[in-house]
Design an enzyme around this catalytic site. Structure first.
Site, PDB file in Angstrom:
ATOM      1  CB  THR C  74      -0.935   0.004   1.221  1.00  0.00           C
ATOM      2  OG1 THR C  74      -1.903  -1.021   1.048  1.00  0.00           O
ATOM      3  CG2 THR C  74      -1.634   1.328   1.394  1.00  0.00           C
ATOM      4  CG  ASN C 153      -7.501  -7.183  -4.576  1.00  0.00           C
ATOM      5  OD1 ASN C 153      -7.556  -6.440  -5.555  1.00  0.00           O
ATOM      6  ND2 ASN C 153      -8.159  -6.912  -3.468  1.00  0.00           N
ATOM      7  CB  SER C 204       2.740  -6.596  -0.966  1.00  0.00           C
ATOM      8  OG  SER C 204       2.488  -7.056   0.334  1.00  0.00           O
ATOM      9  CB  THR C 242      15.838   3.188  11.568  1.00  0.00           C
ATOM     10  OG1 THR C 242      16.204   4.416  12.173  1.00  0.00           O
ATOM     11  CG2 THR C 242      16.922   2.143  11.780  1.00  0.00           C
ATOM     12  CB  CYS C 330     -23.181  -8.046   6.006  1.00  0.00           C
ATOM     13  SG  CYS C 330     -24.688  -7.285   6.618  1.00  0.00           S
TER      14      CYS C 330
END
Lengths: 148, 236, 391
Positions: C74, C153, C204, C242, C330
């Site tokens: 993302t 996806n 990813s 970092t 839902c």
């Protein structure tokens, strides 16, 4: 030192996807389903929701005409776990303790169903609304026929 | 007897800003003479280019008015699209629906509103007054402040004229002093208690967001109001 | 983890390969040095990062300096959209994406529109495919960026990336920049950037049996990009912070393993998926397939089972140890059904009945047979409860 007063809430109130044990119970073991309505002589029937919305609830009731109470409350639902649990709990509430009188049944609120379920995430509140609306439609259906 | 439900065609004839991000839209029928409803009911509005299914909006006007008024808070895509529609737009409404209104009753009425949850009460209050009902009316109305309070002027006038027996604003942000502002925090157990004296023959109508209605419901019950005297409508 | 679990949600995330974990551990234990530090402990962390970067670059056919490590796929998508749009806005303000891109692409587009960019959202057909004709027709002199995902996806549709690249680059022009989100495709499809013709690519780690919390953006070195996260200047100023050496090392190892297994894994998954799907179609009635059967990732099944709501089905399957997902309203946080399904024309009432199974490296035939038993029972249960009858 300021202490934040801890508000008494239940785990499933409002947040996330947590389902209470009660919701799970009514979803995995729903009560009062009417598998086949062909020979069921219902006194009243209510349908709410639509397939497009992802929820359709149908409720059938049998009543005690003299006592003006609900004797039986059966249902079927196309909907998510919360919808199934709400319908199941609603049917239990409608028929326990000798059955709800018509006035109480019409005034059944989503909040009461949600409370008995031990809470529902806010995003599932509308499922309990379906439960209360379907019951009310069924009672109104009976009353309308009764007066004819 | 509930009025019949079906799809009707309406035209937007006027828009009016009621408060910050709250707009009233006025509609007239284009397919017939009559749209019967009870004050406090809602209609399902379709905007097919925004969403596949309709959304519900409470009618804030009374049946005797010539135009149907819905009062909308701009929150997401749907409400924004509706608010931004130009005058003259045509829409389909399905309804009316809902049972969130007092029928024939002489009980005292206590209306508890959170934000845009005041919309059914405006219609109901005006309708009761027009119909000559004698109920004692209390309105407890929680908003951020004057700028966010829809119908501020109208409600104050009704309170001045004693048509609303008790009007109390709960402002959560604004500190302005005003005759009917008695609380400067949200409706809670602490602030609601004093208005729950003698719950007796009273009916409580609560309208607002899911969380608001749930919180008030719990407070009312804890305070001994019988469950069947509490009526709720959550906006979601 | 429950031993009886059958995990069929690999499009959502994947378990970490044991070799990946081994590659990560040293950097979670004694190799904790900050790669920016001057002393030995820091330098060895830096070396590990650069080795990983080199490995990844070789695998995808890029140069080392064309890889930027990010905190997720993302984040890499966000960097591609925001970073490229803002860096090239003097050249133009028009962007083209498809309607079925991941939200990690669509949300930045919405925000860029507020910044004055214009976005064309290309509709897809019922297979989920972008039309080359429509893409061609949408191109403008001021189009600076086109982002089309390699594979979707939800429905697994594989877009014609090579053909799109050929279309966009045929005049040899620098613009538009062509980016593709390859997070779902990497397991089974070629991600050689030269072969594909892309200028930028997102990957990813969590989808390729690597750790979560790490991804990368490949960007052809001829393009400037504005960073989103600024500070100490790590990743050549493109992504400060970092570096998480363990995650980087893990991702590189995961990609290496994925490349090695790719040739055999694709056909294996295809055979298994088609076997599973054939059983579903035969043994459960009123099932429709969402998306196309051919132009599809070999591990992806997305179906609608009439009268059976998705969330309820997923929970019943979960109770029996099967993990999968759904596109029903839902199950979403905003109560809207999957926009991917509605984009390909699946009617709302069937979108609510959708379920997605995405097979993985560990999925066996036995798993699919067991799942069938459980699925049949669950569908039967829900159809008995359902108020919608299916014929």
């Amino acid at each position: 030192m300021f202490l934040r007063k801890k508000k008494k809430t239940c785990a499933a109130d409002g947040e996330g996807w947590t389902y209470s044990e009660m919701v799970k119970d009514h979803f995995f073991s729903p009560r009062n389903i009417l598998f086949d309505e062909t020979d069921y002589d219902a006194d009243g029937m209510g349908t709410v929701g639509s397939p497009e919305c992802g929820d359709v609830m149908v409720v059938w009731i049998k009543v005690d005409k003299d006592a003006r109470r609900i004797k039986e409350c059966k249902w079927r639902t196309f909907g998510c776990a919360s919808a199934i649990a709400s319908a199941s709990m609603m049917s239990v509430m409608a028929t326990e303790n000798g059955g709800m009188d018509f006035n109480t049944a019409q005034r059944l609120k989503p909040e009461q169903i949600v409370e008995r379920l031990g809470g529902l995430p806010d995003i599932k509140y509308h499922c309990s609304v379906l439960g209360h609306e379907a019951l009310r439609e069924a009672v109104l259906d009976y009353l309308e026929h009764e007066s004819k | 007897m509930s009025p019949s439900n079906k799809k009707r065609n309406f035209k937007l004839v006027e828009k009016k800003s009621e408060a910050e991000n709250i707009t009233s839209l006025f509609f007239t029928l284009t397919d017939g003479a009559d749209f019967q409803f009870f004050a406090g009911q809602y209609v399902n509005v379709e905007l097919p280019w925004i969403s596949g299914h309709a959304k519900s909006y409470t009618i804030s006007s009374v049946p005797s008015e010539s135009a149907l008024r819905i009062t909308i808070a701009r929150k997401g895509n749907f409400s924004s699209a509706l608010t931004d529609m130009p005058v003259g737009s045509k829409l389909v409404f399905d309804g009316p629906h809902g049972y969130f209104f007092p029928e024939q009753t002489a009980d005292d009425l206590v209306f508890i509103a959170g934000g845009i949850g005041v919309t059914p009460f405006v219609g109901i209050i005006n309708d009761r007054l027009n119909s000559g009902f004698q109920n004692k009316i209390t309105l407890l109305y929680s908003t951020k402040g004057i700028a966010q309070t829809a119908f501020f002027g109208e409600l104050n006038r009704l309170a001045e004229e004693k048509k609303i027996d008790k009007l109390v604003y709960f402002f959560t942000e604004d500190k302005s002093k005003h005759k009917f502002v008695e609380e400067y925090e949200r409706i809670s157990e602490k602030t609601l208690k004093k208005y729950l004296v003698s719950v007796g023959r009273k009916r409580y109508y609560v309208c607002g967001s899911i969380g608001f209605v749930r919180d008030v419901w719990k407070i009312l019950k804890e305070y001994g109001v019988p469950e069947e005297n509490i009526f709720t409508e959550s906006f979601f | 983890m429950d031993k009886r679990q059958i995990y069929l949600d690999n499009a959502s995330t994947t378990p970490i390969d044991p070799a990946v974990l081994t590659a990560m551990l040293p950097y979670l234990k004694e190799g904790y040095g900050n790669p920016s530090s001057l002393y030995g402990l820091g330098r060895s962390s830096k070396y590990a990062i650069e080795q990983s970067r080199q490995k990844i670059a070789e695998i995808i056919g890029a140069d080392r300096e064309e890889i930027v490590f990010t905190g997720s796929g993302t984040e890499a998508d966000n960097l591609a959209l925001f970073g490229l749009a803002r860096a090239h806005k003097e050249k133009g303000r028009h962007i083209i994406v498809s309607t079925i891109e991941h939200k990690a692409i669509l949300e930045p587009c919405k925000r860029l529109e507020k910044e004055g960019f214009e976005v064309t959202y290309l509709a897809v057909d019922k297979k989920g495919l972008v039309s080359l004709e429509e893409l061609r027709a949408s191109l403008r002199p001021d189009t600076i960026l086109v982002s089309i995902m390699y594979a979707n996806n939800e429905i697994g549709t594989i877009e014609p990336i090579k053909k799109i690249a050929q279309l966009l680059k045929k005049d040899g022009s620098i613009y538009p920049i062509f980016h593709s989100d390859a997070c779902q495709a990497a397991n089974t499809q070629s991600i050689d950037v030269k072969e594909l013709g892309v200028d930028a690519l997102t990957l990813s780690s969590s989808k390729i049996y690597g750790p979560k919390g790490i991804g990368f953006l490949y960007l052809n070195k001829k393009y400037a990009i504005e960073p989103m996260i600024v500070g100490g200047g790590q990743e050549r100023g493109l992504r400060s912070g970092t570096e998480n050496v363990a995650l980087i090392a893990g991702m590189a190892k995961a990609l290496e393993i994925t490349e090695k297994k790719k040739k055999l894994e694709g056909p294996r998954l295809l055979q298994l998926r088609d076997y599973f799907l054939a059983r579903i179609k035969k043994e459960i009635k009123s099932v429709s397939i969402n998306g196309d059967t051919k132009v599809r990732l070999p591990n992806n099944i997305n179906i609608s089972i009439k009268g059976v709501e998705g969330e309820a089905l997923v929970l019943l399957l979960d109770e029996q140890g099967v993990c999968c997902s759904t596109g029903s309203a839902c199950s979403s946080m905003d109560l809207t059904p999957s926009y991917v399904l509605t984009s390909i024309g699946v009617p709302l009432e069937l979108a609510h009945c959708s379920v997605r199974f995405t097979l993985g490296r560990h999925t066996t035939k036995k798993d699919t047979d067991k799942t069938m038993k459980i699925l049949i029972k669950a569908v039967e249960t829900l159809r008995k409860i359902s108020s919608i009858k299916c014929s």
